[in-house]
Design an enzyme around this catalytic site. Structure first.
Site, PDB file in Angstrom:
ATOM      1  N   ASN A  98       0.874  -1.175   0.000  1.00 49.97           N
ATOM      2  CA  ASN A  98       0.000   0.000   0.000  1.00 49.97           C
ATOM      3  C   ASN A  98       0.913   1.227   0.000  1.00 49.97           C
ATOM      4  OD1 ASN A  98      -1.795   2.048   0.476  1.00 49.97           O
ATOM      5  ND2 ASN A  98      -2.728   1.112   2.296  1.00 49.97           N
ATOM      6  N   ARG A 119      -2.535  -2.111  -3.438  1.00 48.44           N
ATOM      7  CA  ARG A 119      -3.737  -1.309  -3.240  1.00 48.44           C
ATOM      8  C   ARG A 119      -3.647  -0.101  -4.167  1.00 48.44           C
ATOM      9  NH1 ARG A 119      -4.918   3.390   0.917  1.00 48.44           N
ATOM     10  NH2 ARG A 119      -7.117   3.613   0.496  1.00 48.44           N
ATOM     11  N   HIS A 157     -13.061   2.888   0.072  1.00 55.63           N
ATOM     12  CA  HIS A 157     -13.084   1.830   1.095  1.00 55.63           C
ATOM     13  C   HIS A 157     -13.738   0.552   0.554  1.00 55.63           C
ATOM     14  CE1 HIS A 157     -13.234   5.156   4.423  1.00 55.63           C
ATOM     15  NE2 HIS A 157     -11.985   4.748   4.267  1.00 55.63           N
ATOM     16  N   ARG A 176     -11.917  15.651   7.807  1.00 61.38           N
ATOM     17  CA  ARG A 176     -12.631  16.023   6.579  1.00 61.38           C
ATOM     18  C   ARG A 176     -14.078  16.400   6.889  1.00 61.38           C
ATOM     19  NH1 ARG A 176     -11.327  10.744   3.307  1.00 61.38           N
ATOM     20  NH2 ARG A 176      -9.586  10.362   4.717  1.00 61.38           N
ATOM     21  N   GLU A 218      -8.273  -5.382   4.963  1.00 62.85           N
ATOM     22  CA  GLU A 218      -8.109  -5.054   3.543  1.00 62.85           C
ATOM     23  C   GLU A 218      -6.910  -5.787   2.945  1.00 62.85           C
ATOM     24  OE1 GLU A 218      -8.755  -1.113   5.198  1.00 62.85           O
ATOM     25  OE2 GLU A 218      -9.406  -0.471   3.217  1.00 62.85           O
TER      26      GLU A 218
END
Ligand code: ADP
Length: 398
Positions: free
Chosen positions: A7, A91, A180, A241, A384
């Site tokens: 990743n 990823r 996601h 955010r 993940e």
């Protein structure tokens, strides 16, 4: 089979070497400060061992080389030869409309990834750099790209289209993509397994609540709606955010304070969310202790976040015409019993009945609804990396 999961970020790179069949993680770690100086943290879970090294990493290629060296080391390695790594799974944040599932990386795929850069200018270049670095350091090893957006490509047009002039979709690909996806796919599949039912018979709402948060509606195994949008800025208020807001606010604040777009986006991405409301922190643990100490803004931030999750649960149950299971996952979803309780309580009218005692748990697969709850509420730790390794193995093994 051994799969190296990568990743890659702009200045960091996370890795895991794992066996997707046994699900054993042989080693994992993190390269940081790539392009600055370089630091490697390498862990071997079986030995509960952690090693830290300062290694020059001018580019991602040196970072990948340092990962390989660590995996092969006679002192802290876990493999004898690089040839033991059968495949690499990467990823990749944005696959645009081109990728609805994971793919074997070829020259054509690399060209398509380059085309997706404008959609994720902060993330995709780093992912591409990570792939190129692996090609350089481990030539010939098959590699697979696993996209954050792919799972949501099944959304119908009514979910993904923005009410803008249609040309912005046709010409510029402005639409909801959602993120996601690897996590939503993994936990919805685990939910079906826990319930002992085929995915095709289930309506599931998956709540990935972490630093970045998104909720997805998964009908018969397919994502039919999700709260993040064209970018991961949309939907719930997050750590820093803003989530959804009235676009008119941008004009108002930019005019009033003379911000340019860059400053405005920095506020929306880095200074908003629960950090912005609370003024305390982006970390839910800090906000919770501030709220316990009487900080009203901290309490308001938690309330706004939890209310946001609850509203999405209601919306997605309506979207699917019902819900069989609600799943909580990621940092907040796995660890924060109070957020789960607040988000899923008061929903008895739609068959959701929480069990306070069962919910008092962290980080393990469990049912947290009452035995007589028609809708099952589940805590499922996301993985993940495992999903990426499984996809990689499946594609490489044909
Ligand atoms: P990311 O989106 O960066 O992958 P994670 O899914 O790892 O984020 O979630 C990280 C967040 O989880 C932290 O910022 C913190 O707010 C939250 N978190 C972790 N442990 C707890 C806890 N025990 N209680 C409440 N929140 C927690």
């Amino acid at each position: 089979m051994k799969v190296l999961v990568i990743n890659a970020g702009s200045s960091s790179l996370k890795y895991q070497l794992m066996d997707p069949e046994t699900r054993e993680v042989l080693a994992k770690g993190l390269c940081e400060r790539i392009g600055i100086d370089g630091r490697l943290t390498h862990k071997i879970p079986a030995k509960d061992a952690k090693y830290e090294f300062e290694i020059p990493m001018p580019t991602h290629a040196e970072a990948i080389q340092s990962v390989l060296d660590a995996l092969l080391s006679s002192e802290h390695g876990v493999i004898k030869s690089a040839s033991e790594i059968d495949a690499v799974g990467h990823r990749v944040v944005h696959g645009g409309e081109k990728f609805a599932s994971s793919v074997l990386i070829t020259a054509d795929v690399m060209a398509a990834l380059e085309e997706c850069i404008p959609l994720a200018p902060l993330h995709n270049p780093a992912n591409i750099t990570g792939i190129q670095a692996c090609e350089k350091v481990m030539p010939g090893v098959p590699m697979v790209a696993v996209f954050d957006t792919a799972f949501h490509q099944t959304m119908p047009a009514k979910s993904y289209i923005y009410a803008l002039p249609y040309e912005y979709y046709e010409k510029d690909k402005v639409r909801r993509y959602g993120f996601h996806g690897t996590s939503h796919r993994y936990v919805s599949a685990r939910a079906a397994a826990m319930l002992g039912k085929p995915m095709e018979e289930l309506k599931i709402i998956t709540c990935h609540l972490g630093n970045g948060s998104s909720v997805a509606a998964v009908d018969c195994g397919k994502s039919v709606d999700t709260s993040m949008g064209f970018t991961p800025l949309a939907g719930l208020p997050m750590g820093t955010r803003s989530g959804d807001l009235d676009a008119g606010i941008l004009e108002y604040l930019m005019n009033k304070y003379g911000y340019d777009m860059k400053e405005m986006m920095n506020i929306l991405n880095k200074k908003s969310g629960v950090l912005g409301i609370s003024g305390v922190s982006s970390d839910f643990r800090d906000i919770e202790s501030a709220a316990e100490g009487g900080n009203q803004q901290a309490a308001m931030a938690l309330d706004a976040f939890r209310y946001g999750v609850k509203k999405l649960i209601g919306a997605y149950a309506a979207a699917m015409g019902g819900v069989d299971a609600i799943v909580f996952t990621a940092g907040v979803g796995e660890n924060d019993a109070r957020t789960r309780m607040a988000a899923a309580s008061g929903l008895e009218f739609m068959g959701v009945k929480m069990d306070a005692e069962a919910n008092n748990v962290r980080g393990k697969e469990t049912v947290i609804s009452a035995p007589d709850s028609r809708v099952k509420v589940l805590l499922i730790p996301t993985d993940e990396e495992l999903m990426i390794a499984m996809d990689t193995a499946a594609i490489v093994n044909g």
